[in-house]
Motif scaffolding. Structure first.
Motif, PDB file in Angstrom:
ATOM      1  N   ARG A   1     -13.760   6.694 -22.641  1.00 52.83           N
ATOM      2  CA  ARG A   1     -12.832   5.725 -22.328  1.00 52.83           C
ATOM      3  C   ARG A   1     -13.471   4.480 -22.193  1.00 52.83           C
ATOM      4  O   ARG A   1     -14.159   3.688 -21.585  1.00 52.83           O
ATOM      5  CB  ARG A   1     -11.866   5.410 -21.605  1.00 52.83           C
ATOM      6  N   PRO A   2     -14.144   3.778 -23.419  1.00 54.31           N
ATOM      7  CA  PRO A   2     -15.587   3.000 -23.350  1.00 54.31           C
ATOM      8  C   PRO A   2     -14.893   1.177 -22.948  1.00 54.31           C
ATOM      9  O   PRO A   2     -15.690   0.446 -22.595  1.00 54.31           O
ATOM     10  CB  PRO A   2     -16.053   3.067 -24.942  1.00 54.31           C
ATOM     11  N   ASN A   3     -13.770   1.858 -22.806  1.00 55.34           N
ATOM     12  CA  ASN A   3     -13.087  -0.068 -22.549  1.00 55.34           C
ATOM     13  C   ASN A   3     -12.266  -0.208 -21.693  1.00 55.34           C
ATOM     14  O   ASN A   3     -11.933  -1.229 -21.576  1.00 55.34           O
ATOM     15  CB  ASN A   3     -12.246  -0.641 -24.090  1.00 55.34           C
ATOM     16  N   LEU A   4     -13.202   0.942 -21.298  1.00 57.06           N
ATOM     17  CA  LEU A   4     -11.806   0.870 -20.023  1.00 57.06           C
ATOM     18  C   LEU A   4     -12.843   0.155 -18.555  1.00 57.06           C
ATOM     19  O   LEU A   4     -14.136   0.576 -18.363  1.00 57.06           O
ATOM     20  CB  LEU A   4     -11.848   2.222 -19.038  1.00 57.06           C
ATOM     21  N   VAL A   5     -12.644  -0.713 -17.940  1.00 60.81           N
ATOM     22  CA  VAL A   5     -13.255  -2.248 -17.771  1.00 60.81           C
ATOM     23  C   VAL A   5     -13.767  -1.967 -15.678  1.00 60.81           C
ATOM     24  O   VAL A   5     -14.132  -1.709 -15.007  1.00 60.81           O
ATOM     25  CB  VAL A   5     -13.293  -3.581 -17.593  1.00 60.81           C
ATOM     26  N   ARG A   6     -12.501  -1.486 -15.384  1.00 58.92           N
ATOM     27  CA  ARG A   6     -12.197  -1.369 -14.483  1.00 58.92           C
ATOM     28  C   ARG A   6     -10.758  -0.909 -13.585  1.00 58.92           C
ATOM     29  O   ARG A   6      -9.287  -0.336 -14.816  1.00 58.92           O
ATOM     30  CB  ARG A   6     -11.651  -2.389 -13.300  1.00 58.92           C
ATOM     31  N   VAL A   7     -10.996  -0.261 -12.820  1.00 57.93           N
ATOM     32  CA  VAL A   7      -9.574   1.320 -12.588  1.00 57.93           C
ATOM     33  C   VAL A   7      -9.136   0.193 -10.852  1.00 57.93           C
ATOM     34  O   VAL A   7      -9.657   0.673 -10.068  1.00 57.93           O
ATOM     35  CB  VAL A   7      -9.434   2.603 -12.202  1.00 57.93           C
ATOM     36  N   MET A   8      -8.092   0.319 -10.989  1.00 57.34           N
ATOM     37  CA  MET A   8      -6.910  -0.795  -9.840  1.00 57.34           C
ATOM     38  C   MET A   8      -6.590   0.796  -8.914  1.00 57.34           C
ATOM     39  O   MET A   8      -5.774   1.494  -8.962  1.00 57.34           O
ATOM     40  CB  MET A   8      -5.882  -1.341  -9.472  1.00 57.34           C
ATOM     41  N   LEU A   9      -7.590   1.229  -8.010  1.00 58.85           N
ATOM     42  CA  LEU A   9      -6.720   1.898  -7.469  1.00 58.85           C
ATOM     43  C   LEU A   9      -5.635   1.708  -6.064  1.00 58.85           C
ATOM     44  O   LEU A   9      -6.476   1.062  -4.669  1.00 58.85           O
ATOM     45  CB  LEU A   9      -8.153   2.898  -6.607  1.00 58.85           C
ATOM     46  N   LEU A  10      -5.142   2.389  -6.323  1.00 60.89           N
ATOM     47  CA  LEU A  10      -3.828   1.467  -5.027  1.00 60.89           C
ATOM     48  C   LEU A  10      -3.614   2.567  -3.962  1.00 60.89           C
ATOM     49  O   LEU A  10      -3.394   4.007  -3.813  1.00 60.89           O
ATOM     50  CB  LEU A  10      -2.741   1.214  -5.349  1.00 60.89           C
ATOM     51  N   LEU A  11      -4.004   2.118  -2.510  1.00 61.69           N
ATOM     52  CA  LEU A  11      -3.877   3.263  -0.607  1.00 61.69           C
ATOM     53  C   LEU A  11      -2.963   2.458  -0.488  1.00 61.69           C
ATOM     54  O   LEU A  11      -2.204   1.002  -0.695  1.00 61.69           O
ATOM     55  CB  LEU A  11      -5.110   3.219  -0.649  1.00 61.69           C
ATOM     56  N   ASP A  12      -1.968   3.169   0.081  1.00 63.18           N
ATOM     57  CA  ASP A  12      -0.219   2.661   0.951  1.00 63.18           C
ATOM     58  C   ASP A  12      -1.291   2.330   2.375  1.00 63.18           C
ATOM     59  O   ASP A  12      -2.116   2.849   3.037  1.00 63.18           O
ATOM     60  CB  ASP A  12       0.411   3.511   1.021  1.00 63.18           C
ATOM     61  N   ALA A  13      -0.936   1.062   2.320  1.00 62.51           N
ATOM     62  CA  ALA A  13      -1.115   0.121   3.470  1.00 62.51           C
ATOM     63  C   ALA A  13      -1.080   1.127   4.867  1.00 62.51           C
ATOM     64  O   ALA A  13      -1.338   0.854   5.579  1.00 62.51           O
ATOM     65  CB  ALA A  13      -0.902  -1.321   3.459  1.00 62.51           C
ATOM     66  N   ARG A  14       0.442   1.526   4.647  1.00 56.47           N
ATOM     67  CA  ARG A  14       1.047   2.298   6.257  1.00 56.47           C
ATOM     68  C   ARG A  14       0.152   3.552   6.667  1.00 56.47           C
ATOM     69  O   ARG A  14       1.400   3.594   8.183  1.00 56.47           O
ATOM     70  CB  ARG A  14       2.634   1.840   5.664  1.00 56.47           C
ATOM     71  N   ILE A  15      -0.206   4.175   5.980  1.00 57.74           N
ATOM     72  CA  ILE A  15      -0.711   5.450   6.368  1.00 57.74           C
ATOM     73  C   ILE A  15      -2.155   5.916   6.302  1.00 57.74           C
ATOM     74  O   ILE A  15      -2.614   5.113   5.207  1.00 57.74           O
ATOM     75  CB  ILE A  15      -0.044   6.213   5.851  1.00 57.74           C
TER      76      ILE A  15
ATOM     77  N   LYS B   1      -3.262  -3.196  12.708  1.00 52.83           N
ATOM     78  CA  LYS B   1      -3.245  -1.846  11.927  1.00 52.83           C
ATOM     79  C   LYS B   1      -3.540  -2.726  10.383  1.00 52.83           C
ATOM     80  O   LYS B   1      -4.588  -1.332  10.045  1.00 52.83           O
ATOM     81  CB  LYS B   1      -1.435  -1.527  11.798  1.00 52.83           C
ATOM     82  N   MET B   2      -2.653  -3.834  10.186  1.00 54.42           N
ATOM     83  CA  MET B   2      -3.362  -4.254   8.882  1.00 54.42           C
ATOM     84  C   MET B   2      -5.406  -4.570   9.155  1.00 54.42           C
ATOM     85  O   MET B   2      -5.695  -4.156   8.131  1.00 54.42           O
ATOM     86  CB  MET B   2      -3.105  -5.651   7.997  1.00 54.42           C
ATOM     87  N   ALA B   3      -5.364  -5.342   9.808  1.00 51.82           N
ATOM     88  CA  ALA B   3      -6.713  -5.578  10.189  1.00 51.82           C
ATOM     89  C   ALA B   3      -7.773  -3.613   9.865  1.00 51.82           C
ATOM     90  O   ALA B   3      -8.795  -4.348   9.351  1.00 51.82           O
ATOM     91  CB  ALA B   3      -7.677  -6.052  11.457  1.00 51.82           C
ATOM     92  N   THR B   4      -7.552  -2.776  10.860  1.00 51.97           N
ATOM     93  CA  THR B   4      -8.071  -1.837  10.557  1.00 51.97           C
ATOM     94  C   THR B   4      -8.245  -0.713   9.114  1.00 51.97           C
ATOM     95  O   THR B   4      -8.653  -0.630   8.834  1.00 51.97           O
ATOM     96  CB  THR B   4      -7.009  -0.671  11.801  1.00 51.97           C
ATOM     97  N   ARG B   5      -7.009  -0.861   8.663  1.00 50.54           N
ATOM     98  CA  ARG B   5      -6.554  -0.280   7.408  1.00 50.54           C
ATOM     99  C   ARG B   5      -7.259  -1.806   6.673  1.00 50.54           C
ATOM    100  O   ARG B   5      -8.283  -0.660   5.472  1.00 50.54           O
ATOM    101  CB  ARG B   5      -5.428  -0.868   6.893  1.00 50.54           C
ATOM    102  N   PHE B   6      -7.805  -2.445   6.127  1.00 51.96           N
ATOM    103  CA  PHE B   6      -8.564  -3.487   5.271  1.00 51.96           C
ATOM    104  C   PHE B   6     -10.088  -2.869   5.381  1.00 51.96           C
ATOM    105  O   PHE B   6     -10.264  -2.281   4.794  1.00 51.96           O
ATOM    106  CB  PHE B   6      -8.040  -4.454   5.974  1.00 51.96           C
ATOM    107  N   ALA B   7     -10.670  -2.171   7.105  1.00 55.97           N
ATOM    108  CA  ALA B   7     -11.874  -2.359   7.060  1.00 55.97           C
ATOM    109  C   ALA B   7     -12.453  -1.121   6.947  1.00 55.97           C
ATOM    110  O   ALA B   7     -13.236  -0.676   6.168  1.00 55.97           O
ATOM    111  CB  ALA B   7     -12.214  -2.381   8.749  1.00 55.97           C
ATOM    112  N   GLU B   8     -11.382  -0.179   6.968  1.00 55.30           N
ATOM    113  CA  GLU B   8     -11.213   1.209   6.298  1.00 55.30           C
ATOM    114  C   GLU B   8     -11.413   0.939   4.861  1.00 55.30           C
ATOM    115  O   GLU B   8     -12.990   2.093   4.413  1.00 55.30           O
ATOM    116  CB  GLU B   8      -9.927   2.048   6.835  1.00 55.30           C
ATOM    117  N   ALA B   9     -10.585   0.419   4.448  1.00 50.78           N
ATOM    118  CA  ALA B   9     -10.812   0.292   2.668  1.00 50.78           C
ATOM    119  C   ALA B   9     -12.214  -0.293   2.048  1.00 50.78           C
ATOM    120  O   ALA B   9     -12.952   0.512   1.697  1.00 50.78           O
ATOM    121  CB  ALA B   9     -10.106  -0.375   2.097  1.00 50.78           C
ATOM    122  N   GLN B  10     -12.709  -0.764   3.427  1.00 44.76           N
ATOM    123  CA  GLN B  10     -13.617  -1.826   2.476  1.00 44.76           C
ATOM    124  C   GLN B  10     -14.884  -0.223   2.525  1.00 44.76           C
ATOM    125  O   GLN B  10     -16.412  -0.736   2.204  1.00 44.76           O
ATOM    126  CB  GLN B  10     -14.224  -2.808   3.654  1.00 44.76           C
TER     127      GLN B  10
END
Length: 218
Positions: free
Chosen positions: A125-139, A173-182
């Motif tokens: 897909r040459p025109n696909l510029v980005r995928v938003m990959l969703l992760l559940d913040a709770r788990i 928990k959000m701070a931990t999850r955010f750091a993990e995602a980064q």
């Protein structure tokens, strides 16, 4: 236009937020569905795809971002939708709702079909510029999430992690999850450095997500 991570000051950030608001105030309409690679519409406008596990809240987030309560159908049975849905946003961008992955009750054949279909779409897909990959913040990040990142990385498709359901997570928990995602984003060449934190229920992070998508529009 640059995204929020490249904004140099508050004024530029505010301008990006306003551009996102204006874009998503315009019509966003469904125009195509595909269950096989040969059914994909011809490449045209820039495409931003939303991807995530079957119960991550993807449909609710798409509805919140577009400001339409039923644009993406919220299924009571996770994993039911097995097709790619395409939405035209103001003739400037196409939003693609990818089928959910990692549904526990899905057969191995169905899981393999998802991976094959996704790779065919992503790499061709040459025109696909980005995928938003969703992760559940709770788990914690699941094996299927890591596999999706590897698939995106192998296909050389830029992806940006978006944490969902933030209203159900405490600050520690959000701070931990955010750091993990980064850290996960940094591990992959295709990973975007800016992790977004969202809630489709409260509206947290929706303006920022709109701004990121708007920066990719034609």
């Amino acid at each position: 236009m640059t995204g929020l991570s490249e904004a140099r000051d508050d004024a530029e950030r505010a301008a990006l937020i306003e551009a996102g608001r204006l874009l998503f105030a315009r019509p966003c309409t469904f125009f195509h569905a595909a269950q096989k690679p040969e059914q994909l519409p011809p490449p045209g406008l820039p495409e931003v795809a939303f991807c995530g596990r079957s119960n991550v809240g993807k449909s609710s987030l798409i509805n919140a971002v577009t400001g339409q309560k039923a644009l993406a159908r919220v299924s009571q049975t996770p994993g039911r939708t097995r097709q790619l849905n395409f939405f035209n946003l103001a003739e400037r961008l196409v939003v693609v709702d990818l089928p959910g992955y990692g549904y526990a009750k899905a057969s191995k054949d169905l899981q393999r079909d998802w991976q094959g279909m996704m790779f065919d779409y992503l790499r061709g897909r040459p025109n696909l510029v980005r995928v938003m990959l969703l992760l559940d913040a709770r788990i914690e990040t699941k094996t299927a999430d890591r596999a999706a990142m590897e698939l995106l990385n192998d296909a050389a498709v830029a992806f940006q992690i978006v944490l969902t359901k933030a209203d159900e997570v405490g600050p520690v928990k959000m701070a931990t999850r955010f750091a993990e995602a980064q850290a996960l984003a940094r591990e992959h060449t295709a990973g975007h450095p800016l992790v977004l934190v969202t809630s489709s229920r409260t509206g947290q992070g929706i303006d920022e997500l709109r701004a990121e998508v708007a920066a990719l529009a034609a």
